[in-house]
Scaffold this motif. Structure first.
Motif, PDB file in Angstrom:
ATOM      1  N   PRO A 119       7.688 -49.282 -71.722  1.00  0.00           N
ATOM      2  CA  PRO A 119       7.902 -48.826 -73.571  1.00  0.00           C
ATOM      3  C   PRO A 119       6.547 -48.610 -73.563  1.00  0.00           C
ATOM      4  O   PRO A 119       6.402 -46.923 -73.756  1.00  0.00           O
ATOM      5  CB  PRO A 119       8.935 -49.517 -73.782  1.00  0.00           C
ATOM      6  CG  PRO A 119       9.607 -49.947 -73.137  1.00  0.00           C
ATOM      7  CD  PRO A 119       8.680 -50.331 -72.271  1.00  0.00           C
ATOM      8  N   ILE A 120       5.823 -49.294 -73.434  1.00  0.00           N
ATOM      9  CA  ILE A 120       4.029 -49.417 -73.801  1.00  0.00           C
ATOM     10  C   ILE A 120       3.660 -47.800 -73.274  1.00  0.00           C
ATOM     11  O   ILE A 120       3.004 -46.594 -74.432  1.00  0.00           O
ATOM     12  CB  ILE A 120       3.405 -50.348 -73.969  1.00  0.00           C
ATOM     13  CG1 ILE A 120       3.867 -51.458 -74.405  1.00  0.00           C
ATOM     14  CG2 ILE A 120       1.742 -49.634 -74.090  1.00  0.00           C
ATOM     15  CD1 ILE A 120       3.346 -52.806 -74.257  1.00  0.00           C
ATOM     16  N   ALA A 121       3.780 -47.292 -72.387  1.00  0.00           N
ATOM     17  CA  ALA A 121       3.443 -46.508 -71.391  1.00  0.00           C
ATOM     18  C   ALA A 121       3.413 -45.273 -71.465  1.00  0.00           C
ATOM     19  O   ALA A 121       3.067 -44.268 -71.509  1.00  0.00           O
ATOM     20  CB  ALA A 121       3.722 -46.282 -69.509  1.00  0.00           C
ATOM     21  N   ILE A 122       5.243 -45.408 -71.684  1.00  0.00           N
ATOM     22  CA  ILE A 122       5.553 -44.006 -72.458  1.00  0.00           C
ATOM     23  C   ILE A 122       5.691 -44.070 -73.198  1.00  0.00           C
ATOM     24  O   ILE A 122       4.939 -42.277 -73.675  1.00  0.00           O
ATOM     25  CB  ILE A 122       7.347 -44.013 -71.883  1.00  0.00           C
ATOM     26  CG1 ILE A 122       7.321 -44.348 -70.531  1.00  0.00           C
ATOM     27  CG2 ILE A 122       8.022 -43.256 -72.662  1.00  0.00           C
ATOM     28  CD1 ILE A 122       9.567 -44.871 -70.389  1.00  0.00           C
ATOM     29  N   ILE A 123       5.772 -44.477 -74.498  1.00  0.00           N
ATOM     30  CA  ILE A 123       5.209 -43.610 -75.602  1.00  0.00           C
ATOM     31  C   ILE A 123       3.669 -43.319 -75.550  1.00  0.00           C
ATOM     32  O   ILE A 123       2.983 -42.497 -76.542  1.00  0.00           O
ATOM     33  CB  ILE A 123       5.167 -45.459 -76.810  1.00  0.00           C
ATOM     34  CG1 ILE A 123       6.694 -45.560 -77.027  1.00  0.00           C
ATOM     35  CG2 ILE A 123       4.748 -44.945 -78.438  1.00  0.00           C
ATOM     36  CD1 ILE A 123       6.425 -46.827 -77.966  1.00  0.00           C
ATOM     37  N   MET A 124       2.520 -44.393 -75.056  1.00  0.00           N
ATOM     38  CA  MET A 124       1.248 -43.366 -74.748  1.00  0.00           C
ATOM     39  C   MET A 124       1.371 -42.174 -74.240  1.00  0.00           C
ATOM     40  O   MET A 124       0.402 -41.122 -74.665  1.00  0.00           O
ATOM     41  CB  MET A 124      -0.095 -44.702 -74.280  1.00  0.00           C
ATOM     42  CG  MET A 124       0.081 -45.866 -74.634  1.00  0.00           C
ATOM     43  SD  MET A 124      -1.168 -46.960 -73.900  1.00  0.00           S
ATOM     44  CE  MET A 124      -2.100 -45.845 -73.390  1.00  0.00           C
ATOM     45  N   ILE A 125       1.849 -41.914 -73.360  1.00  0.00           N
ATOM     46  CA  ILE A 125       2.189 -40.197 -72.542  1.00  0.00           C
ATOM     47  C   ILE A 125       2.623 -39.617 -73.634  1.00  0.00           C
ATOM     48  O   ILE A 125       2.344 -38.234 -73.794  1.00  0.00           O
ATOM     49  CB  ILE A 125       2.593 -40.196 -71.714  1.00  0.00           C
ATOM     50  CG1 ILE A 125       2.162 -41.477 -70.651  1.00  0.00           C
ATOM     51  CG2 ILE A 125       2.787 -39.088 -70.989  1.00  0.00           C
ATOM     52  CD1 ILE A 125       2.590 -41.633 -68.747  1.00  0.00           C
ATOM     53  N   ALA A 126       3.945 -39.724 -74.450  1.00  0.00           N
ATOM     54  CA  ALA A 126       4.433 -39.283 -75.347  1.00  0.00           C
ATOM     55  C   ALA A 126       3.873 -38.779 -76.872  1.00  0.00           C
ATOM     56  O   ALA A 126       4.320 -38.014 -77.440  1.00  0.00           O
ATOM     57  CB  ALA A 126       5.948 -39.477 -75.491  1.00  0.00           C
ATOM     58  N   TYR A 127       3.021 -39.854 -76.969  1.00  0.00           N
ATOM     59  CA  TYR A 127       2.281 -39.979 -78.510  1.00  0.00           C
ATOM     60  C   TYR A 127       1.703 -38.276 -78.770  1.00  0.00           C
ATOM     61  O   TYR A 127       2.429 -37.221 -79.747  1.00  0.00           O
ATOM     62  CB  TYR A 127       1.347 -40.454 -78.579  1.00  0.00           C
ATOM     63  CG  TYR A 127       0.223 -40.579 -80.126  1.00  0.00           C
ATOM     64  CD1 TYR A 127       1.252 -41.047 -80.937  1.00  0.00           C
ATOM     65  CD2 TYR A 127      -0.691 -39.925 -80.573  1.00  0.00           C
ATOM     66  CE1 TYR A 127       0.434 -41.211 -82.277  1.00  0.00           C
ATOM     67  CE2 TYR A 127      -1.055 -39.825 -81.686  1.00  0.00           C
ATOM     68  CZ  TYR A 127      -0.299 -40.794 -82.772  1.00  0.00           C
ATOM     69  OH  TYR A 127      -0.813 -40.211 -83.544  1.00  0.00           O
ATOM     70  N   PRO A 128       0.863 -37.774 -77.901  1.00  0.00           N
ATOM     71  CA  PRO A 128       0.948 -36.218 -78.115  1.00  0.00           C
ATOM     72  C   PRO A 128       1.420 -34.916 -78.618  1.00  0.00           C
ATOM     73  O   PRO A 128       1.870 -33.989 -79.215  1.00  0.00           O
ATOM     74  CB  PRO A 128       0.103 -35.490 -77.113  1.00  0.00           C
ATOM     75  CG  PRO A 128      -0.692 -36.486 -76.667  1.00  0.00           C
ATOM     76  CD  PRO A 128       0.629 -37.596 -76.951  1.00  0.00           C
ATOM     77  N   SER A 129       2.633 -35.020 -77.512  1.00  0.00           N
ATOM     78  CA  SER A 129       3.891 -34.485 -78.034  1.00  0.00           C
ATOM     79  C   SER A 129       5.295 -34.665 -79.370  1.00  0.00           C
ATOM     80  O   SER A 129       5.166 -33.777 -79.928  1.00  0.00           O
ATOM     81  CB  SER A 129       4.940 -35.203 -76.832  1.00  0.00           C
ATOM     82  OG  SER A 129       4.625 -34.569 -76.107  1.00  0.00           O
ATOM     83  N   ILE A 130       4.561 -36.079 -79.512  1.00  0.00           N
ATOM     84  CA  ILE A 130       5.434 -36.460 -81.542  1.00  0.00           C
ATOM     85  C   ILE A 130       4.368 -36.092 -81.736  1.00  0.00           C
ATOM     86  O   ILE A 130       5.125 -35.337 -83.349  1.00  0.00           O
ATOM     87  CB  ILE A 130       5.228 -37.954 -80.948  1.00  0.00           C
ATOM     88  CG1 ILE A 130       6.284 -38.266 -80.231  1.00  0.00           C
ATOM     89  CG2 ILE A 130       5.925 -38.640 -82.899  1.00  0.00           C
ATOM     90  CD1 ILE A 130       6.289 -40.166 -80.205  1.00  0.00           C
ATOM     91  N   LYS A 131       3.308 -36.054 -81.966  1.00  0.00           N
ATOM     92  CA  LYS A 131       2.280 -34.923 -83.273  1.00  0.00           C
ATOM     93  C   LYS A 131       2.466 -33.367 -83.175  1.00  0.00           C
ATOM     94  O   LYS A 131       1.965 -32.965 -84.164  1.00  0.00           O
ATOM     95  CB  LYS A 131       1.392 -35.383 -82.403  1.00  0.00           C
ATOM     96  CG  LYS A 131       0.441 -37.453 -82.626  1.00  0.00           C
ATOM     97  CD  LYS A 131       0.750 -37.501 -84.217  1.00  0.00           C
ATOM     98  CE  LYS A 131      -1.086 -37.075 -84.849  1.00  0.00           C
ATOM     99  NZ  LYS A 131      -0.396 -36.860 -86.518  1.00  0.00           N
ATOM    100  N   GLU A 132       2.848 -32.991 -81.562  1.00  0.00           N
ATOM    101  CA  GLU A 132       3.364 -31.393 -81.879  1.00  0.00           C
ATOM    102  C   GLU A 132       4.326 -31.334 -82.455  1.00  0.00           C
ATOM    103  O   GLU A 132       4.181 -30.287 -83.995  1.00  0.00           O
ATOM    104  CB  GLU A 132       3.014 -31.659 -80.593  1.00  0.00           C
ATOM    105  CG  GLU A 132       3.218 -29.580 -80.639  1.00  0.00           C
ATOM    106  CD  GLU A 132       2.148 -28.713 -80.674  1.00  0.00           C
ATOM    107  OE1 GLU A 132       1.942 -28.254 -81.670  1.00  0.00           O
ATOM    108  OE2 GLU A 132       1.079 -29.754 -81.188  1.00  0.00           O
ATOM    109  N   ILE A 133       5.476 -32.002 -82.764  1.00  0.00           N
ATOM    110  CA  ILE A 133       6.574 -31.906 -82.562  1.00  0.00           C
ATOM    111  C   ILE A 133       6.256 -32.235 -85.218  1.00  0.00           C
ATOM    112  O   ILE A 133       6.654 -31.472 -85.574  1.00  0.00           O
ATOM    113  CB  ILE A 133       7.166 -33.439 -82.586  1.00  0.00           C
ATOM    114  CG1 ILE A 133       8.355 -32.348 -81.756  1.00  0.00           C
ATOM    115  CG2 ILE A 133       8.870 -32.998 -83.513  1.00  0.00           C
ATOM    116  CD1 ILE A 133       9.107 -34.027 -81.338  1.00  0.00           C
ATOM    117  N   GLN A 134       5.713 -33.230 -85.370  1.00  0.00           N
ATOM    118  CA  GLN A 134       5.129 -33.448 -87.149  1.00  0.00           C
ATOM    119  C   GLN A 134       4.841 -32.279 -87.092  1.00  0.00           C
ATOM    120  O   GLN A 134       5.001 -31.148 -88.339  1.00  0.00           O
ATOM    121  CB  GLN A 134       3.959 -33.990 -87.194  1.00  0.00           C
ATOM    122  CG  GLN A 134       4.044 -34.685 -88.137  1.00  0.00           C
ATOM    123  CD  GLN A 134       3.060 -35.860 -88.427  1.00  0.00           C
ATOM    124  OE1 GLN A 134       2.412 -36.254 -87.574  1.00  0.00           O
ATOM    125  NE2 GLN A 134       1.687 -36.074 -89.658  1.00  0.00           N
TER     126      GLN A 134
END
Length: 110
Positions: free
Chosen positions: A48-63
Protein backbone atom coordinates in the motif's frame (compact mmCIF):
# COMPACT_ATOMS: atom_id res chain seq x y z
CA UNK A 1 0.66 14.57 -27.43
CA UNK A 2 0.80 15.42 -23.74
CA UNK A 3 3.50 14.00 -21.54
CA UNK A 4 2.64 12.06 -18.40
CA UNK A 5 4.71 14.53 -16.40
CA UNK A 6 2.97 17.67 -17.65
CA UNK A 7 1.45 19.69 -14.84
CA UNK A 8 3.28 17.74 -12.11
CA UNK A 9 5.59 19.25 -9.53
CA UNK A 10 9.08 17.88 -9.04
CA UNK A 11 8.21 16.16 -5.76
CA UNK A 12 5.27 14.42 -7.43
CA UNK A 13 7.54 13.09 -10.19
CA UNK A 14 10.04 11.90 -7.57
CA UNK A 15 7.25 10.16 -5.63
CA UNK A 16 6.05 8.51 -8.83
CA UNK A 17 9.49 7.11 -9.66
CA UNK A 18 10.29 6.06 -6.11
CA UNK A 19 6.89 4.41 -5.75
CA UNK A 20 7.38 2.50 -9.00
CA UNK A 21 10.88 1.46 -7.89
CA UNK A 22 9.59 0.30 -4.50
CA UNK A 23 6.76 -1.58 -6.18
CA UNK A 24 9.23 -3.37 -8.49
CA UNK A 25 11.47 -4.29 -5.56
CA UNK A 26 8.46 -5.60 -3.63
CA UNK A 27 7.33 -7.70 -6.62
CA UNK A 28 10.80 -9.23 -6.89
CA UNK A 29 10.79 -9.88 -3.14
CA UNK A 30 7.34 -11.46 -3.38
CA UNK A 31 8.50 -13.86 -6.08
CA UNK A 32 11.57 -14.68 -3.99
CA UNK A 33 9.46 -15.34 -0.87
CA UNK A 34 7.09 -17.57 -2.85
CA UNK A 35 9.97 -19.59 -4.31
CA UNK A 36 11.57 -20.03 -0.86
CA UNK A 37 8.19 -20.88 0.76
CA UNK A 38 8.54 -18.11 3.33
CA UNK A 39 5.76 -16.12 5.00
CA UNK A 40 4.78 -13.23 2.70
CA UNK A 41 2.57 -11.37 5.21
CA UNK A 42 5.33 -9.05 6.37
CA UNK A 43 6.11 -8.12 2.77
CA UNK A 44 2.49 -7.42 1.81
CA UNK A 45 2.25 -4.58 4.35
CA UNK A 46 4.56 -2.45 2.19
CA UNK A 47 2.54 -2.68 -1.04
CA UNK A 48 0.00 0.00 0.00
CA UNK A 49 2.87 2.42 0.62
CA UNK A 50 4.17 1.94 -2.92
CA UNK A 51 0.67 2.27 -4.39
CA UNK A 52 0.01 5.49 -2.47
CA UNK A 53 3.33 6.91 -3.64
CA UNK A 54 2.44 6.15 -7.25
CA UNK A 55 -1.15 7.40 -6.97
CA UNK A 56 -0.37 10.66 -5.12
CA UNK A 57 -0.06 12.83 -8.28
CA UNK A 58 -3.46 11.53 -9.45
CA UNK A 59 -5.02 12.33 -6.10
CA UNK A 60 -3.64 15.88 -6.32
CA UNK A 61 -5.08 16.25 -9.81
CA UNK A 62 -8.56 15.40 -8.50
CA UNK A 63 -8.10 18.15 -5.95
CA UNK A 64 -7.36 20.58 -8.75
CA UNK A 65 -10.65 19.54 -10.36
CA UNK A 66 -12.47 20.31 -7.11
CA UNK A 67 -10.88 23.74 -7.09
CA UNK A 68 -12.24 24.35 -10.57
CA UNK A 69 -15.71 23.44 -9.32
CA UNK A 70 -15.26 25.73 -6.30
CA UNK A 71 -14.17 28.52 -8.63
CA UNK A 72 -17.33 28.21 -10.75
CA UNK A 73 -19.54 28.22 -7.65
CA UNK A 74 -17.81 31.30 -6.25
CA UNK A 75 -18.09 33.10 -9.59
CA UNK A 76 -21.83 32.39 -9.65
CA UNK A 77 -22.22 33.60 -6.06
CA UNK A 78 -20.24 36.73 -6.88
CA UNK A 79 -22.31 37.43 -10.00
CA UNK A 80 -25.52 37.17 -7.98
CA UNK A 81 -24.18 39.43 -5.22
CA UNK A 82 -21.16 41.55 -6.28
CA UNK A 83 -20.79 42.96 -2.73
CA UNK A 84 -20.14 39.53 -1.18
CA UNK A 85 -16.60 39.88 0.21
CA UNK A 86 -16.40 36.27 1.40
CA UNK A 87 -17.10 34.92 -2.10
CA UNK A 88 -14.55 37.36 -3.54
CA UNK A 89 -11.87 36.21 -1.08
CA UNK A 90 -12.60 32.50 -1.72
CA UNK A 91 -12.48 33.12 -5.48
CA UNK A 92 -9.09 34.84 -5.16
CA UNK A 93 -7.70 31.95 -3.09
CA UNK A 94 -8.90 29.28 -5.52
CA UNK A 95 -7.69 31.30 -8.51
CA UNK A 96 -4.20 31.60 -7.04
CA UNK A 97 -4.05 27.83 -6.49
CA UNK A 98 -5.18 27.08 -10.02
CA UNK A 99 -2.93 29.60 -11.76
CA UNK A 100 0.10 27.62 -10.64
CA UNK A 101 -1.21 24.45 -12.35
CA UNK A 102 -2.49 25.83 -15.66
CA UNK A 103 -1.10 24.10 -18.70
CA UNK A 104 -3.04 25.61 -21.56
CA UNK A 105 -4.71 28.81 -22.67
CA UNK A 106 -8.10 27.16 -22.12
CA UNK A 107 -7.26 26.53 -18.45
CA UNK A 108 -6.02 30.09 -18.06
CA UNK A 109 -9.22 31.51 -19.61
CA UNK A 110 -11.35 29.40 -17.29
Amino acid sequence: MESIFDNLYLYEIVLLFLGAFLFAILCIGLVYYIIKNEDIKKLLYFFPIAIIMIAYPSIKEIQVGNNKIAMRENVERLLKNPDNEQARKELEDVTEKLEKRTSSVKDLKA
